[in-house]
Design an enzyme around this catalytic site. Structure first.
Site, PDB file in Angstrom:
ATOM      1  N   SER A   1      45.012  34.922  46.752  1.00  0.00           N
ATOM      2  CA  SER A   1      43.730  35.253  46.133  1.00  0.00           C
ATOM      3  C   SER A   1      42.746  34.132  46.406  1.00  0.00           C
ATOM      4  O   SER A   1      43.113  33.082  46.931  1.00  0.00           O
ATOM      5  CB  SER A   1      43.908  35.419  44.630  1.00  0.00           C
ATOM      6  N   LYS A   2      41.511  34.368  46.036  1.00  0.00           N
ATOM      7  CA  LYS A   2      40.440  33.393  46.259  1.00  0.00           C
ATOM      8  C   LYS A   2      40.801  32.003  45.740  1.00  0.00           C
ATOM      9  O   LYS A   2      40.378  30.996  46.270  1.00  0.00           O
ATOM     10  CB  LYS A   2      39.182  33.854  45.527  1.00  0.00           C
TER      11      LYS A   2
END
Ligand code: GLU
Length: 492
Positions: A252-253
């Site tokens: 994820s980011k």
């Protein structure tokens, strides 16, 4: 039967690197089987719609060369490819389910559903609709509908049934319908839910194989119930595991870049990116690591995709990218570099192009085995494209090379200067330059590094750079003399 795969993203933002791998597997599988790969946009959740994401997606897919055979940009007979333009198809099909008693109107208010959920959560039970509206009479339904009562339409999940399917990657999956909620198919705003639209469209668009992330496994039994309710043959399902970070959590980011656009902007080649991600979770059963898209099509097998998450490792990606970098013909690489810079750093592209192409090619030829990404080029070439502004005397000192004082530097530079000033030295080939310098250095009883280290520093003023002779070859006589002379003037 023609194999048809599809990528069906919701336009909620950028294309995630994990989704790119899903696209790739869909693409490879379709191509391998002489089938078609289709793009459908699932844009019925208007609240999550992000402006510009469809255009962005199409552009990214084009940049990486995974162009759908059919989609919003190149429609075919299954048009339209945006779910928001297919609403009447869902209306038509929900009518069939209502008529055959496979679906029912639900008039429960959101407050009631909220209370029900809270109650079930409090008791530690799975949250599920309790079926209050499952058995309303036709009169009750008509009365409520005629007064415009807000409602949804739910799937009437059959009781005491097992839903079974064979997943190409996961094997047999079996779920009891007691564990499946009476899924909402049409929302109160009249739009279909994902579950309903996906089944209608996959069927109407003749999708034979659904390859998607394994977060959709719990949804698949609901979809299968719909196929069964309509009496349709179901497609083959293959659920691919997620990409995970070093912490084994879903990428994820939080852990760094995940948007494909960002990888391209950071100077990764689309072909290296595809090569690397193809191998994440898929075993080609050979030691070969470098695969072109064409060779991937040949060897790809869905059955060889692993069940568990694959770790995305930027260092490995860098390794693949540097392999591609080193393997490209320098001319080809130069075109890629210019295209890249024009897109992401137009000023620098202009600056480079103001120099003779031959000069740029020489630099690139030297750097292509040293840099990992196209974005590294700028950082390593400042001294090729601009003048050296400031001397850093510390860079010259190198006890290993016996450069311990300004005099040592001076000695070496003077020797290089005199060699360069001799017009009989032909600088057209690196070999020539090497022969001349190495012969002269050995005649002077010095060590190569003793002369070449200060020359390298004088020409680049960098801690790391190509070697002195390579720099002379690239910079040419005039610039090399000028830079060496400048250092001599400054230290004398
Ligand atoms: N629209 C879903 C998504 O955004 C598609 C899932 C599927 O492939 O069925 O991922």
């Amino acid at each position: 039967m023609t194999i048809v795969t599809r990528f069906a993203p919701s336009p909620t933002g950028y294309l995630h690197i994990g989704s790119l791998r899903t696209v790739l597997y869909n693409y490879l599988y379709a191509k391998k089987n002489n089938g078609k790969f289709m793009l459908r946009i699932e844009d019925t959740d208007r609240a999550r719609y992000v402006d510009g994401s469809i255009e962005n997606l199409l552009q990214v897919l084009a940049s990486v060369g995974l162009i759908p055979d059919e989609g919003p940009n190149n429609p075919g007979e299954k048009w339209p490819y945006l779910q928001s333009e297919r609403l009447e198809k869902y209306q038509e099909h929900i009518k069939t389910l209502l008529d055959t008693d496979m679906a029912y109107h639900c008039f429960c208010s959101s407050d009631r559903l909220e209370e029900l959920r809270a109650e079930q959560t409090g008791l530690g039970l799975p949250t599920r609709y309790d079926g209050k509206c499952r058995h309303l009479s036709q009169e009750e339904i008509q009365e409520k509908l005629s007064t415009g009562w807000v409602h949804t339409i739910r799937l009437k999940v059959p009781k005491n049934k097992k839903v079974v399917f064979e997943d190409t990657i996961r094997g047999k999956i079996e779920v009891d319908t007691k564990d499946i909620d009476d899924q909402v198919l049409i929302k109160s705003d009249g739009f279909p839910t994902y579950h309903f639209a996906v089944v209608i469209d996959d069927y109407l668009m003749w999708v034979t194989d659904i390859i998607r992330g394994d977060e959709w496994i719990p949804s698949t039994p609901k979809h299968i119930l719909l196929y069964e309710a309509f009496g349709w043959d179901k497609p083959i399902f293959s659920h691919v595991p997620p990409l995970v970070g070093a912490d084994r959590k879903k990428l994820s980011k939080r852990t760094g870049d995940v948007s494909v656009e960002r990888f391209l902007e950071n100077g990764y080649f689309p072909e290296a990116l595809l090569n690397y991600i193809s191998l994440l979770g898929w075993n080609p059963k050979t030691t070969q690591e470098i695969f072109s898209l064409g060779s991937l099509i040949e060897v790809f097998k869905l059955e060889d995709v692993h069940k568990s998450g694959a770790v995305f490792d930027t260092e490995r990606l860098d390794w693949f990218n540097s392999k591609y970098m080193a393997n490209y013909e320098t001319d080809t690489l130069y075109n890629k570099l210019i295209t890249y810079l024009k897109r992401y750093d137009a000023d620098f592209a202009t600056q480079i192009e103001s120099h003779p192409k031959e000069y740029n090619i020489k630099i690139l030829q030297e750097l292509k085995t040293r840099i990992k990404k196209l974005s590294d080029y700028k950082e390593f070439t400042t001294f090729f494209y601009g003048e050296i502004q400031k001397l850093d005397m510390w860079l010259f000192l190198n006890p290993k090379m016996k450069i311990l004082s300004a005099e040592d530097v001076q000695d070496s530079l003077e020797m290089a200067l005199s060699l360069l000033s001799d017009s009989s030295l032909d600088l057209v080939s690196l070999e020539n330059i090497k022969d001349t310098f190495i012969t002269a250095i050995s005649a002077s009883q010095k060590k190569n590094g003793q002369v070449l280290w200060p020359v390298r520093v004088a020409l680049s003023m960098e801690k790391f750079s190509p070697g002195a002779l390579e720099l002379i070859y690239i910079l040419g006589r005039e610039k090399s003399i000028q830079r060496i002379q400048k250092v001599l003037n400054d230290i004398s």
